[in-house]
Design an enzyme around this catalytic site. Structure first.
Site, PDB file in Angstrom:
ATOM      1  N   ARG A  97       0.866  -1.175   0.000  1.00  0.00           N
ATOM      2  CA  ARG A  97       0.000   0.000   0.000  1.00  0.00           C
ATOM      3  C   ARG A  97       0.904   1.226   0.000  1.00  0.00           C
ATOM      4  O   ARG A  97       1.760   1.372   0.869  1.00  0.00           O
ATOM      5  CB  ARG A  97      -0.870   0.010   1.252  1.00  0.00           C
ATOM      6  CG  ARG A  97      -1.733   1.243   1.294  1.00  0.00           C
ATOM      7  CD  ARG A  97      -2.528   1.335   2.567  1.00  0.00           C
ATOM      8  NE  ARG A  97      -3.399   2.502   2.501  1.00  0.00           N
ATOM      9  CZ  ARG A  97      -3.994   3.031   3.555  1.00  0.00           C
ATOM     10  NH1 ARG A  97      -3.839   2.488   4.733  1.00  0.00           N
ATOM     11  NH2 ARG A  97      -4.759   4.095   3.423  1.00  0.00           N
ATOM     12  N   HIS A 110      -7.861   7.114   0.146  1.00  0.00           N
ATOM     13  CA  HIS A 110      -8.778   5.972   0.358  1.00  0.00           C
ATOM     14  C   HIS A 110      -9.288   5.400  -0.964  1.00  0.00           C
ATOM     15  O   HIS A 110     -10.345   4.768  -1.012  1.00  0.00           O
ATOM     16  CB  HIS A 110     -10.037   6.375   1.180  1.00  0.00           C
ATOM     17  CG  HIS A 110      -9.777   6.737   2.601  1.00  0.00           C
ATOM     18  ND1 HIS A 110     -10.430   7.786   3.225  1.00  0.00           N
ATOM     19  CD2 HIS A 110      -8.964   6.201   3.527  1.00  0.00           C
ATOM     20  CE1 HIS A 110     -10.026   7.882   4.474  1.00  0.00           C
ATOM     21  NE2 HIS A 110      -9.134   6.924   4.688  1.00  0.00           N
ATOM     22  N   ARG A 116      -8.784  15.300  12.700  1.00  0.00           N
ATOM     23  CA  ARG A 116      -8.478  16.292  11.653  1.00  0.00           C
ATOM     24  C   ARG A 116      -9.663  17.234  11.443  1.00  0.00           C
ATOM     25  O   ARG A 116     -10.815  16.796  11.515  1.00  0.00           O
ATOM     26  CB  ARG A 116      -8.169  15.597  10.321  1.00  0.00           C
ATOM     27  CG  ARG A 116      -6.958  14.708  10.370  1.00  0.00           C
ATOM     28  CD  ARG A 116      -6.599  14.228   8.963  1.00  0.00           C
ATOM     29  NE  ARG A 116      -5.704  13.091   9.045  1.00  0.00           N
ATOM     30  CZ  ARG A 116      -5.906  11.923   8.438  1.00  0.00           C
ATOM     31  NH1 ARG A 116      -6.965  11.744   7.666  1.00  0.00           N
ATOM     32  NH2 ARG A 116      -5.047  10.948   8.567  1.00  0.00           N
ATOM     33  N   GLU A 133      -9.369  -3.405   1.808  1.00  0.00           N
ATOM     34  CA  GLU A 133      -8.307  -2.822   0.994  1.00  0.00           C
ATOM     35  C   GLU A 133      -7.189  -3.825   0.725  1.00  0.00           C
ATOM     36  O   GLU A 133      -6.601  -3.843  -0.349  1.00  0.00           O
ATOM     37  CB  GLU A 133      -7.760  -1.567   1.697  1.00  0.00           C
ATOM     38  CG  GLU A 133      -8.758  -0.428   1.639  1.00  0.00           C
ATOM     39  CD  GLU A 133      -8.558   0.623   2.717  1.00  0.00           C
ATOM     40  OE1 GLU A 133      -8.838   0.308   3.896  1.00  0.00           O
ATOM     41  OE2 GLU A 133      -8.121   1.727   2.394  1.00  0.00           O
TER      42      GLU A 133
END
Ligand code: ADP
Length: 405
Positions: A91, A180, A241, A385
C-alpha cells in the site's frame, strides 16, 4: 496465488498474507513501535491463537525479516518455504499524478516514488523503506504498488483544481489528489455486484468513514470528485483532523498563538476534529457513549461530523446529476447505525429512505439498508483494501503487466 500485503507506516507495519484463489487471509498482524527497544509483533494465523512477540526491532528491514520468520514458524506459521510468498503488494499512500493504477515496482517506479516524497513526506518514505526491505528479503517475489490516490487521479480539472494561481499547480503540483481510493474503488464495485447492474450505469456516493474519513462521487466506476484534497486533511471532520474550513482561520490562529508551521500542522491533524470539538474522544464508539450519557459537547461534535457528510451527499448528488446508491464503509460507516441514521434523516426528497428498523438491528456483512420504496439504495459494505491490493498484485504478476487500473 499467495501474496504478502504490506502497509508500512513510519513506526509500524501492518501485514496480511492472502490466498487469492479463495480470497482468504491466511495470517495477519502488525509490527508496532519500530525503532524502539520494545517493539511488538502481533500475529494472527488463520484458525490458530494470536501471538505477541516483544523485542528490539530497529528498522523496517528487521521488521519484515520478523514477519517472514513468523509466517514460516513451525508453531504459528502458515508456510514452510519463503518461496511460497509468490508476490508482495504494497500500500502506497501517494502516487502523485504519475500513477493512475497499480504498478509493478521497477527501478523507474522507485525513482517516481522518490520524486513524489515531497507530496507525502510522512507517508511515502516508510513505503519506500518497506519496498526496499521486502525486495532484499524476498528477491524472487515480484513487488507491486497500489496507491491510495490513483483511483482519483483522473478526476476532471473542475474537481481537482483549487482556486489559486494556476502557476502554483504547475510549479508545485498543488491540486486535489484524494485518498482511500482502494476502498472507494472496492466498495463501488461491490455495490454494482449487489445491485446486479453494470458499474458503467451507476452513480454512487461512497462514504469511507473511519479515523480518517472521505467521500467519493463515483460515476460509471470512475471517481469524479472526492472530499480529501492535496492532503488527507480536507473534507469531512474526522477523529482528529479539522476537514474543510476557511484557510484564513489557520493564518489567524498562527498569528494569535505564535505557532510555527509544524505546530499548526499538529493542531489541525492531531488535536482537531471530534477530539478537538468534544474533548471526549476521537473514537466514534466513545463519542456515541458520551452522546447517550447526555454530554452536550460530544453531541455537537457528533452533529458536526454527520452534518458535513450530509452536505457532501447533497453536493455530490448534484455533481453526479443523480444518484443510484450511497455506500457506507469503514469502521464507522460499517458499524455506527447512529451515524447512518443521522446522515440519511430527512433525505426522502433526494430519494434516500433508510429502513430504520433494519439499520438499528446492525446486520453483518453486505446489506441493503434502504426501504423497498427508496429510489436510492443505501448500502453497508465492509471494505477490504488488503484484498484489493492482493488481487491487483495477482493480476499484474499473472498477466505480466506493468500496470492495472
Ligand atoms: P482507520 O481509519 O484507522 O482504518 P477504522 O476504519 O478502523 O479506522 O475506523 C475506526 C472508527 O470506527 C473509530 O472511530 C471507531 O470508534 C469506529 N467504530 C468501530 N466500531 C464501531 C461501532 N460499533 N459503533 C460506532 N463506531 C465504531
Amino acid at each position: 496465488m499467495k501474496i504478502l500485503v504490506l502497509n508500512c507506516g513510519s513506526s509500524s507495519i501492518k501485514y496480511q498474507f492472502v490466498e487469492t484463489k479463495d480470497k482468504t487471509t491466511l495470517a495477519k498482524g502488525q509490527v508496532e513501535r519500530i525503532g524502539m527497544s520494545s517493539a511488538i509483533l502481533t500475529h494472527q494465523p488463520i484458525n490458530k491463537d494470536k501471538i505477541k512477540i516483544v523485542g528490539e526491532i530497529l528498522d523496517h528491514s528487521i521488521a519484515i525479516e520478523y514477519v517472514i520468520a513468523v509466517l514460516l514458524s513451525p508453531n504459528h506459521g502458515v508456510i514452510k518455504d519463503k518461496n511460497e510468498i509468490e508476490a508482495v503488494g504494497h500500500r502506497v499512500i501517494h502516487g502523485g499524478e504519475t500513477f493512475s493504477g497499480s504498478v509493478l515496482i521497477t527501478d523507474a517506479v522507485m525513482k517516481a516514488l522518490k520524486d513524489n516524497i515531497e507530496l507525502a513526506p510522512l507517508h511515502n518514505p516508510p513505503s519506500i523503506k518497506g519496498i526496499e526491505a521486502a525486495k532484499a528479503h524476498l528477491p524472487n517475489a515480484p513487488q507491486c504498488g497500489v496507491f491510495d490516490t490513483s483511483f482519483h487521479v483522473k478526476m476532471p480539472p473542475r474537481a481537482y483544481l483549487y482556486g489559486i494561481p494556476l502557476e502554483l499547480y504547475k510549479r508545485y503540483k498543488i491540486r486535489r489528489y484524494g485518498f482511500h481510493g482502494t476502498s472507494h474503488r472496492f466498495v463501488s464495485q461491490r455495490a454494482s455486484a449487489m445491485l446486479n447492474k453494470p458499474i458503467e450505469k451507476l452513480k454512487i456516493i461512497t462514504c469511507h468513514l473511519g479515523n480518517g474519513s472521505s467521500i467519493a462521487a463515483v460515476d460509471g466506476g470512475r471517481s469524479i470528485d472526492t472530499t480529501m484534497g492535496f492532503t488527507p486533511l480536507e473534507g469531512l471532520v474526522m477523529g482528529t483532523r479539522c476537514g474543510d474550513m476557511d484557510p484564513s482561520v489557520i493564518l489567524y490562529i498562527m498569528a494569535k498563538e505564535g505557532l510555527t508551521q509544524a505546530e499548526a500542522n499538529t493542531l489541525l491533524n492531531k488535536h482537531s476534529g471530534m477530539i478537538g470539538l468534544s474533548g471526549v474522544s476521537s473514537d466514534m464508539r466513545e463519542l456515541e457513549d458520551a452522546v447517550m450519557a447526555g454530554d452536550k459537547k460530544a453531541k455537537d461534535a457528533f452533529d458536526v461530523f454527520c452534518y458535513r457528510i450530509k452536505k457532501y451527499v447533497g453536493a455530490y448528488t448534484a455533481a453526479l446529476g443523480g444518484l443510484d446508491a450511497i455506500v457506507f464503509t469503514g469502521g464507522i460507516g460499517e458499524n455506527s447505525e447512529m451515524v447512518r441514521q443521522a446522515v440519511c434523516k430527512d433525505m426522502g426528497y433526494l430519494g434516500i429512505e433508510l429502513n430504520e428498523e433494519l439499520n438499528q438491528s446492525r446486520p453483518g456483512g453486505e446489506v441493503d439498508l434502504s426501504t423497498s420504496n427508496s429510489k436510492v439504495k443505501v448500502l453497508k459494505i465492509p471494505t477490504n483494501e488488503e484484498l484489493v491490493i492482493a488481487l491487483d498484485t495477482e493480476e499484474i504478476v499473472e498477466k505480466g503487466l506493468s500496470e492495472v487500473k
